[in-house]
Design a protein around this motif. Sequence first.
Motif, short mmCIF file in Angstrom:
data_model
loop_
_atom_site.label_atom_id
_atom_site.label_comp_id
_atom_site.label_asym_id
_atom_site.label_seq_id
_atom_site.Cartn_x
_atom_site.Cartn_y
_atom_site.Cartn_z
N ILE A 257 43.02 15.04 30.30
CA ILE A 257 42.72 14.01 31.90
C ILE A 257 42.04 13.20 31.58
CG2 ILE A 257 41.52 13.82 34.26
CD1 ILE A 257 42.73 16.92 34.20
N ARG B 190 43.22 9.13 32.31
CA ARG B 190 42.38 7.94 33.05
C ARG B 190 41.81 7.30 32.08
NH1 ARG B 190 41.98 9.55 38.62
NH2 ARG B 190 44.27 10.39 38.44
N VAL C 256 47.68 15.86 37.39
CA VAL C 256 46.14 15.24 37.27
C VAL C 256 45.76 16.34 37.66
CG1 VAL C 256 44.24 13.99 37.62
CG2 VAL C 256 46.31 13.20 36.53
N GLY D 36 44.03 19.99 36.03
CA GLY D 36 42.32 20.16 36.60
C GLY D 36 42.09 21.61 37.31
N ARG E 201 39.07 15.93 42.16
CA ARG E 201 40.10 15.88 41.91
C ARG E 201 40.87 14.41 42.28
NH1 ARG E 201 41.58 21.42 42.45
NH2 ARG E 201 43.71 21.30 43.16
N LEU F 240 36.39 12.97 39.00
CA LEU F 240 37.88 13.36 37.87
C LEU F 240 36.83 13.55 36.60
CD1 LEU F 240 39.98 14.84 37.99
CD2 LEU F 240 41.03 12.31 37.13
N ALA G 159 35.73 16.34 33.93
CA ALA G 159 36.68 16.86 32.17
C ALA G 159 35.74 16.22 30.90
CB ALA G 159 37.48 15.46 32.40
#
Lengths: 430, 278
Positions: free
Chosen positions: A236, A240, A256, A260, A328, A334, A338
């Motif tokens: 992720i 991203r 995602v 997640g 998320r 997010l 992560a």
Amino acid sequence: MDRSWLPATRSRAPLPRFALWLLPWVLLLAWGGYAAGLCLVRGLNQTNMDNRFVFGLWIFLDLAIIALGAGAFVSGVLVYLLKRDEVKDVIGTAVVVGFACYSGAIGALMVDVGQPLRAWFTFWHPNPHSMLAEITFCLTCYLAVLAIEYVPLVLRHRRARSASPLLAFQFELHHLMIVLAAVGAFLSFFHQGSLGGLFGVLRGRPFAFREGFAVWPTTFFLFVLSAVATGPAFLILITRTASALTGKRLVRQGTVDFLGRLSAWLLIAYAGVKSLDTLVWLNRTTPASGFHPYQFYSQPPFGGWILLTEIVLLALVPGLILLGKARRRSTPWLLTGAALACAGVTLNRFVLTIQTLALPTLPVDRLLLYVPSWQEVATFAAIVAYGVILYSLSYRYLPLFPHEEEAAAAPPVRVSGAGPRPPQETRHAA
Amino acid sequence: MLPELFNPLGDPVRTAFLGAFYVVVSCLAVTLAFALLRARRDLRAGRADAIRWHEEFDDLPEARRRCRHAVSGRLPGRVCPNGFACGGCETHRTLVAGLPATRAAEGSEGGDVLGFDLPRARAYHRGHTWVEVLKDGTAWVGLDDFGTRLVGAPDEVTLPAPGSVLHANGPAWRMRRGRAQVRILSPLDGKVVETGGPDRGWYLRITPPGDGWDLRHLLTDGEVRPWMLREIENLQTRLAGAATGASLADGGTPVGDFPQACPEADWEGIWRELFLDP
């Protein structure tokens, strides 16, 4: 200039801008290459490791990037064995990242162990009673698996595709990925675990020593669980970040969300199991070794804060962040979740390598200090630079993201009488 | 002295440990060998073009993989799962079975689409080639009006030699203009008997394979107009660029040579997208 090498239906930055992006990484790689060359030619006296501090920055780097690269085998299992099609969005990234992590780790190991021309010795005369032998075999085999998984991706490049034998080979190889995913899962389970087990069996290092099941200390299972939990989070983070740099949405939100959620539950489970393991270690294992647990946390800078940070801030908290659907779907949340998860597994590997070796094991010992030499730092930086360069080139020239265009497309121009539109297009109509 | 690796009669732990890795290495070797053997079999069976199209189709953006019935508005949003092989598509068969009256009515709209000449007697491939079956059983294959204007005046056209075998959705011929080049997809299976070129209005004359022509995957009648309108939209989107805001409707008729009229555009990218060459 490289237009004919680029995927036709995906926009890419002009070559000069791409070259400018690569330049600092290439310089870093060259600097690290020089430092690694010094270490290989002149020996480990170029580093600040010694006979007591035998694991330094490189082993810490190895353990961390191998854990972060676990996304490759996790996504392979999800796509090819469990048939989770949404994960196909990141399977290309997972393979490239996994390949970069594992090849980088083996590169660092070669510099660390030295004498790369004698690397065959470990395969010719293995010591199966050593977890290092299992790690060596597993790492090598898994790197071979990742290389084979990377091949179809490279051969899907339009230039390679024009050669019919290569095209047919990659097509057929792609259809056999289920075998590679299964082999990869087998190898990853054991080498991720053995990397943890390696420290857990050290009776002479009570800070790391753990009890366990049969020949496996609990660190074996904790390493597997933490890597499986963090792998999706790292994917992720990577995708991203690539999205932010390219200004495109590369992966569908559903993917995602799934990754997640998976990472969140595994992180929470890891925090729970790790807490339980720590409690057993504090109350049973350590006293049985003749130590008081407080001793391990009374040596600045290694205080109890590290333990709390590792379990609460960098495992439980990111798990809770990634568990919420609304969080998320918020990019800052997010990315925070992560990044904290990745920092957590990195800190865990730091504790197991650097802190374990730094802490005294005898009453006459004192806390060991280790500051890596510039050669170690440069080699470390080169591995990171190598990963960035490999991923950047793969993103630019290979079809990594099957759903890239839809998110990146400009709103279509409406031509009078063009007929009914599907609902999802209507939203974008000018 | 034998290496310890090959001494299985010693320690049972060693035997188990090494045995596991021999199995893993064997798995990898067998997988690679199996892929090589199957690839060789594919090549001998002449499946290279079909495989290439399968891979290229997967690489096309979703908007380019729309089902013909999505383009004509019958099944909005549907993405083709079959690589445009409508002959084997159950959905297509079902929809076509209930259509004759509608298609006849829509057929009256053919011919000219916003200045592009698309004769109704021809069937169209979504890679901008057309097919016209002749009385002698052969068929002409050409580039449609939109494709012709898209390329303009090519510097070089590489046609297959007479006797070459073409596969539907496989490469038919290549065109180059300046440094930009593109391959054009064959709309049909067949064998080349004569080559033409831009000046003759058609590029290839082909004979059918043993089982005759299969035109089921080609667009005809009322499907051509909505498809072409979408293609014009796509081209305008590509030419407009992201910086263009709300614009007034345009008008007039299309020029004969788009690259000449708009030389600053990324024509290789546009060609590869619209001619389905990802």
